[in-house]
Design an enzyme around this catalytic site. Structure first.
Site, PDB file in Angstrom:
ATOM      1  N   GLU A  32       0.873  -1.136  -0.103  1.00  0.00           N
ATOM      2  CA  GLU A  32       0.150   0.006  -0.124  1.00  0.00           C
ATOM      3  C   GLU A  32       0.781   1.238   0.005  1.00  0.00           C
ATOM      4  O   GLU A  32       1.791   1.123   0.796  1.00  0.00           O
ATOM      5  CB  GLU A  32      -0.832   0.071   1.168  1.00  0.00           C
ATOM      6  CG  GLU A  32      -1.727   1.093   1.254  1.00  0.00           C
ATOM      7  CD  GLU A  32      -2.862   1.538   2.460  1.00  0.00           C
ATOM      8  OE1 GLU A  32      -2.786   0.304   3.161  1.00  0.00           O
ATOM      9  OE2 GLU A  32      -3.657   2.150   2.583  1.00  0.00           O
ATOM     10  N   ARG A 258       5.586 -12.821   9.443  1.00  0.00           N
ATOM     11  CA  ARG A 258       6.101 -11.634   9.301  1.00  0.00           C
ATOM     12  C   ARG A 258       7.561 -11.592   9.738  1.00  0.00           C
ATOM     13  O   ARG A 258       7.796 -12.597  10.800  1.00  0.00           O
ATOM     14  CB  ARG A 258       5.306 -10.497   9.964  1.00  0.00           C
ATOM     15  CG  ARG A 258       3.948 -10.343   9.892  1.00  0.00           C
ATOM     16  CD  ARG A 258       3.257  -9.154  10.751  1.00  0.00           C
ATOM     17  NE  ARG A 258       4.019  -7.914  10.524  1.00  0.00           N
ATOM     18  CZ  ARG A 258       3.341  -7.206   9.585  1.00  0.00           C
ATOM     19  NH1 ARG A 258       2.302  -7.627   8.933  1.00  0.00           N
ATOM     20  NH2 ARG A 258       3.834  -5.866   9.330  1.00  0.00           N
ATOM     21  N   LYS A 268       4.326   0.870   9.541  1.00  0.00           N
ATOM     22  CA  LYS A 268       4.424   1.865   8.711  1.00  0.00           C
ATOM     23  C   LYS A 268       3.958   3.123   9.656  1.00  0.00           C
ATOM     24  O   LYS A 268       4.488   4.243   9.528  1.00  0.00           O
ATOM     25  CB  LYS A 268       3.618   1.837   7.463  1.00  0.00           C
ATOM     26  CG  LYS A 268       4.685   1.231   6.347  1.00  0.00           C
ATOM     27  CD  LYS A 268       3.919   1.321   4.920  1.00  0.00           C
ATOM     28  CE  LYS A 268       3.211   0.118   4.903  1.00  0.00           C
ATOM     29  NZ  LYS A 268       2.425  -0.027   3.542  1.00  0.00           N
TER      30      LYS A 268
END
Ligand code: ATP
Ligand code: MG
Ligand code: MG
Length: 551
Positions: A32, A258, A268
């Protein structure tokens, strides 16, 4: 070729190819564009592009751009630059989920026509109440039984901008009693009167991640849609859409763990907070665990790829020690970084038996074992700078540097012996006087008294002034954001030391951004891409020579 054990994603792909399920695999990396990429994304990039390469397939770069308020062209551009820098090339043109907004809109209408989607007027808060909990089933929305015609008309009005944000949404009609909350009539379109970096003001409704992702995968012919474990619970929804829509292909989702790394945050949102609140100097601050920060710090693409290779791909969550990353960087730079000399805290050294008007050019190899890295010339003269900490008036045997009455070798040059030193009014040593032991260029002293060590130096008249920035860990706490802690409380107040008066050998004036050097005995350094200029050289320390708690 040594055969490495294959991780579970490689095994799945190998099996699918062997069974003829696919002729060719297609993967995608779907960031994104709401921030810069970090070390966690590097794992996903290496995995997605890596398996595509390995199995003769391709990997798309697709911007997952369904939240226009948080996204921007700046982030799009930085992400493309980072993927390329890591050494990967996406297939064909860059793709955007927004490329498919028309198709997704038509598929939403398809669901309405099938009686599988409805416009719901519940507020966000009401929707939460209706949703139920893990242990309690949800309740049907009072708007769930609207007719197809009514839903088509309302959805059209949503699209036409006739409703305010938050007043209604389009929801899939699945099962409010499902044990999987993701299947409790999830939202597929919401109203957002926001300008979009790719589609401008064309849309005021945007698809949800869940509605957009799998369908975009299908449009692109993605065979293996690889994502992190938190999407495991979304998989039934992913499959539900694929099953109920006339999509051109059937992609499959696979999840892996992850990357978490200690002494860092990799969210982020938190990284953005560090930038926005001025704790660091931008997303590419050399202390940031972002790809651009690590690049600016002097990390190499191959060291990051090697790190991702070493940590492997599994389905179990864990925390990787940052020293593993540092090991990979150090190992790569040791093999590949050209050597140079830089005195961080200069102390003047006068050679009393060397003519003041004489200058010598001494050729040295740029790397102890890499002939291909060539050689350069050091300039030698009677006035040098050595490291302040490399001289003591007296010292015990453990001190392998310069002491009055003792010898050291100047790297690539002569053996010298110190005779005396000069002090200022406060008793600080400001100059050392020493003498060359004759005939010691590339040879031991003839009298058999060997030097105690080797120290680095530069010629005072020829060296270039520079600023050197020494970074330490950004956080003192190995888990800065664990268990509800405020990660900002864990910031290391001493994470940067600036040495303004360093002296680097003249050859380094022509250094280019993107080359990391080993400054002999000091560590690895590179020019700072943001602040270094021809007049004012600024070097960043990438990492020290040895693993000393992250320094
Ligand atoms: P963040 O939580 O930092 O915002 P994100 O997952 O929302 O991360 P995306 O831009 O959606 O960020 O991520 C793009 C891809 O990178 C996704 O497939 C995601 O799963 C993967 N990814 C993100 N963070 C990590 C991580 N720490 N380890 C491995 N893969 C990651
Ligand atoms: Mg995401
Ligand atoms: Mg996110």
């Amino acid at each position: 070729v040594k055969s490495k054990p294959q991780h579970f994603i490689q095994q799945i792909i190998r099996r699918d190819l062997e069974q003829g399920l696919h002729q060719k695999i297609v993967t995608r990396f779907p960031p994104e564009p709401n921030g810069y990429l970090h070390i966690g994304h590097a794992k996903s990039i290496c995995l997605n592009f890596g398996v595509a390469q390995e199995f003769g397939g391709v990997c798309n770069l697709r911007f997952d751009d369904t939240n226009p308020e948080k996204e921007s062209e700046e982030f799009v551009n930085s992400i493309m630059a980072d993927v390329k820098w890591l050494g990967f090339q996406w297939d064909g043109k860059v793709k955007y989920t927004s490329d498919y907004f028309d198709q997704l809109y038509n598929w939403a209408i398809h669901l309405i026509n099938e009686g599988l989607a409805f416009v719901c007027d519940l507020s966000a808060e009401q929707m939460r109440e209706y949703r139920g909990t893990l242990t309690e089933p949800g309740k049907n929305s009072p708007y769930r039984d609207r007719s197809v015609e009514e839903n088509l008309a309302l959805f059209e009005k949503m699209r036409a901008g006739e409703f305010d944000e938050g007043t209604c949404s389009l929801r899939a009609k699945i099962d409010m009693a499902s044990p999987n909350i993701n299947l409790r009539d999830p939202i597929i379109y919401r109203i957002k009167k926001a300008h979009h970096h790719q589609t401008g003001d064309k849309w005021c409704i945007y698809p949800s991640y869940d509605f957009a992702h799998g369908q975009s995968d299908a449009i692109e012919g993605i065979t293996h849609s690889i994502c992190t474990l938190e999407f495991e619970d979304h998989k039934p929804l992913y499959d539900w859409f694929i099953q109920h829509l006339p999509v051109p292909a059937v992609p499959r989702q696979y999840e892996f763990a992850r990357l978490n790394i200690n002494y860092a945050v990799t969210s982020k949102r938190k990284l953005k907070q560090l930038v926005d609140e001025g704790y660091v100097d931008g997303w590419n601050d050399p202390r940031m665990p972002t790809i651009s920060g690590m690049r600016r710090r002097g990390y190499t693409p191959s060291s990051l790829r090697e790190f991702c290779e070493r940590i492997g791909v599994t389905r179990s969550d864990g925390v990787v020690d940052v020293s593993m990353l540092e090991f990979c960087v150090r190992d790569d730079l040791d093999k590949n970084a050209p050597r140079a000399m830089c005195v961080l805290r200069p102390l003047k050294l006068t050679i009393t038996n060397y003519p003041a008007d004489k200058v010598e050019y001494l050729s040295v190899h740029n790397h102890p074992s890499r002939e291909d890295l060539g050689s350069r010339e050091l300039v030698f003269s009677n006035t040098l700078y050595i490291e302040d900490e490399d001289f003591r008036e007296e010292a015990n045997k453990k001190y392998k540097r310069l002491v009055i009455g003792k010898r050291v070798r100047l790297r690539g040059a002569y053996v010298i012996e110190a005779d005396s030193c000069v002090k200022d009014d406060n008793g600080n040593i400001i100059e050392v006087k020493a003498r060359i032991i004759e005939n010691t260029l590339g040879k031991d002293p003839e009298d058999g008294v060997k030097p105690k060590g080797v120290i680095h130096w530069v010629s005072a008249a020829h060296a270039r002034d520079c600023e050197v920035r020494l970074y330490d860990r950004l956080f003192n706490d190995e888990a800065p954001d664990a268990g509800g802690k405020n990660f900002l409380d864990a910031i290391n107040p001493n994470n940067l030391a600036i040495l303004p008066n360093a002296k680097v050998e003249p050859a380094l004036a022509n250094a280019s951004v993107g080359t990391t050097f080993q400054f002999e005995r000091q560590g690895y350094f590179c020019l700072d891409s943001k602040y270094s200029t021809a007049e004012h050289l600024v070097f960043n320390r990438t990492i020290g020579l040895k693993d000393s708690a992250g320094k």
